[in-house]
Write an enzyme that holds these catalytic residues in place. Sequence first.
Site, PDB file in Angstrom:
ATOM      1  N   THR A   1      -8.404   6.562  -2.716  1.00 44.51           N
ATOM      2  CA  THR A   1      -9.775   6.284  -3.004  1.00 44.51           C
ATOM      3  C   THR A   1     -10.853   7.541  -2.855  1.00 44.51           C
ATOM      4  O   THR A   1     -11.692   7.433  -3.434  1.00 44.51           O
ATOM      5  CB  THR A   1     -10.236   5.133  -2.077  1.00 44.51           C
TER       6      THR A   1
ATOM      7  N   LYS B   1      -8.476  14.236   3.496  1.00 46.02           N
ATOM      8  CA  LYS B   1      -7.578  13.160   3.916  1.00 46.02           C
ATOM      9  C   LYS B   1      -6.929  13.338   4.997  1.00 46.02           C
ATOM     10  O   LYS B   1      -6.820  14.347   5.604  1.00 46.02           O
ATOM     11  CB  LYS B   1      -6.823  12.727   2.628  1.00 46.02           C
ATOM     12  N   ARG B   2      -5.920  12.300   5.288  1.00 49.50           N
ATOM     13  CA  ARG B   2      -5.018  12.505   6.515  1.00 49.50           C
ATOM     14  C   ARG B   2      -3.946  13.704   6.242  1.00 49.50           C
ATOM     15  O   ARG B   2      -3.660  13.825   5.110  1.00 49.50           O
ATOM     16  CB  ARG B   2      -4.040  11.290   6.648  1.00 49.50           C
TER      17      ARG B   2
ATOM     18  N   LYS C   1       0.909  14.688   1.292  1.00 51.65           N
ATOM     19  CA  LYS C   1      -0.360  14.873   0.455  1.00 51.65           C
ATOM     20  C   LYS C   1      -0.447  16.299   0.213  1.00 51.65           C
ATOM     21  O   LYS C   1      -1.419  16.882  -0.403  1.00 51.65           O
ATOM     22  CB  LYS C   1      -1.618  14.440   1.536  1.00 51.65           C
TER      23      LYS C   1
ATOM     24  N   HIS D   1       0.797  -1.275  -0.054  1.00 57.05           N
ATOM     25  CA  HIS D   1      -0.010  -0.015  -0.058  1.00 57.05           C
ATOM     26  C   HIS D   1       0.790   1.327   0.030  1.00 57.05           C
ATOM     27  O   HIS D   1       0.190   2.355  -0.046  1.00 57.05           O
ATOM     28  CB  HIS D   1      -0.858   0.196   1.127  1.00 57.05           C
TER      29      HIS D   1
ATOM     30  N   LYS E   1     -14.126   8.627  -4.901  1.00 63.62           N
ATOM     31  CA  LYS E   1     -15.464   9.214  -4.539  1.00 63.62           C
ATOM     32  C   LYS E   1     -16.098  10.534  -4.954  1.00 63.62           C
ATOM     33  O   LYS E   1     -17.214  10.670  -5.329  1.00 63.62           O
ATOM     34  CB  LYS E   1     -15.485   9.168  -2.912  1.00 63.62           C
TER      35      LYS E   1
END
Length: 843
Positions: free
Chosen positions: A677, A569-570, A575, A378, A681
């Site tokens: 993911t 998101k985290r 990110k 992952h 969405k």
Amino acid sequence: MAEPQSDGERRKQISVRGLEGVGDVADVRREFNRHLHFTLVKDRNVATPRDYYFALAHVVRDHLVGRWIRTQQHYYEKDPKRIYYLSLEFYMGRTLQNTMVNLGLQSACDEAIYQLGLDLEELEEIEEDAGLGNGGLGRLAACFLDSMATLGLAAYGYGIRYEFGIFNQKIVDGWQVEEADDWLRYGNPWEKARPEYMLPVHFYGRVDYTPEGVKWVDTQVVLAMPYDTPVPGYRNNTVNTMRLWSAKAPNDFNLQEFNVGDYIEAVLDRNLAENISRVLYPNDNFFEGKELRLKQEYFVVAATLQDIIRRFKSSKFGCRDPVRTCFETFPDKVAIQLNDTHPALAIPELMRILVDVEKVDWDKAWEITKRTCAYTNHTVLPEALERWPVPMFEKLLPRHLEIIYALNQRHLDHVAAIYPGDNERLRRMSVIEEGACKRINMANLCVIGSHAVNGVARIHSDIVKSSVFKDFHELEPEKFQNKTNGITPRRWLLLCNPGLADIIAEQIGEDFITDLSQLKKLLDFVDNETFIRDVAKVKQENKLKFSAYLEEKYKVKINPSSMFDVQVKRIHEYKRQLLNCLHAITLYNRIRSNPSQSFVPRTIMIGGKAAPGYHMAKMIIKLITSIGDVVNNDPYVGDKLKVIFLENYRVSLAEKAIPAADLSQQISTAGTEASGTGNMKFMLNGALTIGTMDGANVEMAEEAGEENLFIFGMRVEEVEALNRSGYNAREYYRRLPELRQAIDQISSGFFSPQEPACFKEVVNMLMSNDRFKVFADYEDYIKCQGRVDQLFLDPREWTRKVIRNIACSGKFSSDRTITEYARDIWGVEPSTVPMPPPDLPQE
């Protein structure tokens, strides 16, 4: 309880529930009243909202139980190959509405609850999220369970029943404060304790060599108590099982260690054993080498493998006597999928059981193990890969260390035979890493112990083959696969966006719910003015609803016609929430310097949790909230720009935010996000993506056409080239005036006047030590955001692109992903034939 809505309002809101189901309204009312009667305690005759929630949950659960029993009986009778999905995380969210949707009960429940003068949405809000995961990995596991049941696979999810899930995030003076998530405090109506299947798990001790074979002795025993949660497929009467283990101390735990006078102390010490399932480690993409975490990983694996082998041996329903004793057929009946390296100990544990307990020959045991296990990688971030110190491992699991050493020796002998004299290759491929402290590389263990290794998006799988496991790929290229992630359209469209699901069903029918590729039919409606208007109307209704929620929660006036620009998101440097912050500051400065100019109004929303020990992530949250404090209170700005930090982002908040978003931010440095993911969405729910060519963004652009996303920034090759030539942040700072102004404002305390040096560390990191190269993509990002603004000024053209994105999102269903796992890795075939309902006899 709020006043019931007018009949017209309610009908409009639940029109999608006209995708008719099975429930009978009068039956639901009668069952609800019966459950409510038995829920209330004798001395309390006034029902609370929570009593109503539990009564309804029990009504819905009653509809599950017959199907659940029928499904499990069917598996014992047919004896199919069973899939075991092992994960330390299952981020399930709420269960009530999802179960009503999958059983086709939502219309009947809504009508019955309305007739009783109650509001279904208010009851749904009472349920606690089951937050037994950190983010993408745990939510993916939840989507996979839904798809496995919907595809009729004999599948089981196995994990830990954490007493405390992912912490609740509170924002106090702009800082993240963690609060324990006591999600079980009112009970959980969806689980069933199964004490009859309680199993012992061993720790510590020593290895004894006897004439009868190797024995692991003098161990400390902890009991694993299973709790089962039903997992219903969509309208097919299949109900699979998620079994989560809870740690219990045996009755004699530690009593023998104490003298008689210390009985109380000995009983209190039971907590030491039971702590194993107390709390989820809250790290996402970061390895924390704590002994308790290693205990959790072995605990779930040891209990699960005993369960798997018991089920393999006794194939009759309700029978616990062994039917099979030979393990030759084990891989034909059992597939174990390791969700990242966290359950990697399944490999040495299965070897231990086969060799030490079942007396299978070593080479045969190794062949069985490899044919049974498969591994999903992952992440490519080095700090996320698990490397356990040998001394800690040896103390906790001495026999497993011996097995790993023996496996590694055979593996290295094999490599040395193929690449003689290549010691550097042996070092890289060893499961044991040499150094001041020897470590066990769990990813390498997973690769050698599995018959299939997959990444979770095409670009990620390519990086896995060319970089992370390059040597292993050269040795066994046939082992490596790609399985691009997906999401379940039941929760992420039908449940969270009924208005959109309804207008899609009107155009193309309902089959898309279990075959998302049918959304391609919407391409015929890209220029249909009625459909364009309907899609825009649904989005606006979602935005109005979410605006009301935000205004109530944050006391900030939201402009519902502004662009809803969302990044949830985290919080992690890779990110790049900081890139988003720089854009917000740049917009603010442009508005301030030209207040009379017309601007596209934006509401920038950023949400996510920072790991409690991740200092920089917490600083990023503080910066976001500080920018919001300045921007949201500046009269020159008005409703042109708002910056909101979405507190305590979780599954149930995602279900509100995602349908309301116009713009989805997926802006990680190319080559760092395995898949994502959330990006899928947003695409499915009618937001346009601004993103880098990273993770599944690449395939989203391929499906919808790059011109229908806002793609910017460096590609993977350019990032690698910049790594080689050397990234110098100061060059960008000197060259780009708007970037320099933003950084100077952060640095000088413009956003933190009470504490001017507050963000010094953030600025130092960005200027001197930024692994993720925020400045290198800033200029292109700002230009790309300009293109976003231009398109937003043309609502018709914007909505046409939205429709095209929705139409091209079919690939990103977890049904497609699981079908590929089933055929390419597990060797089973999905079934579209529904199970007969429990009131009909089986054929």
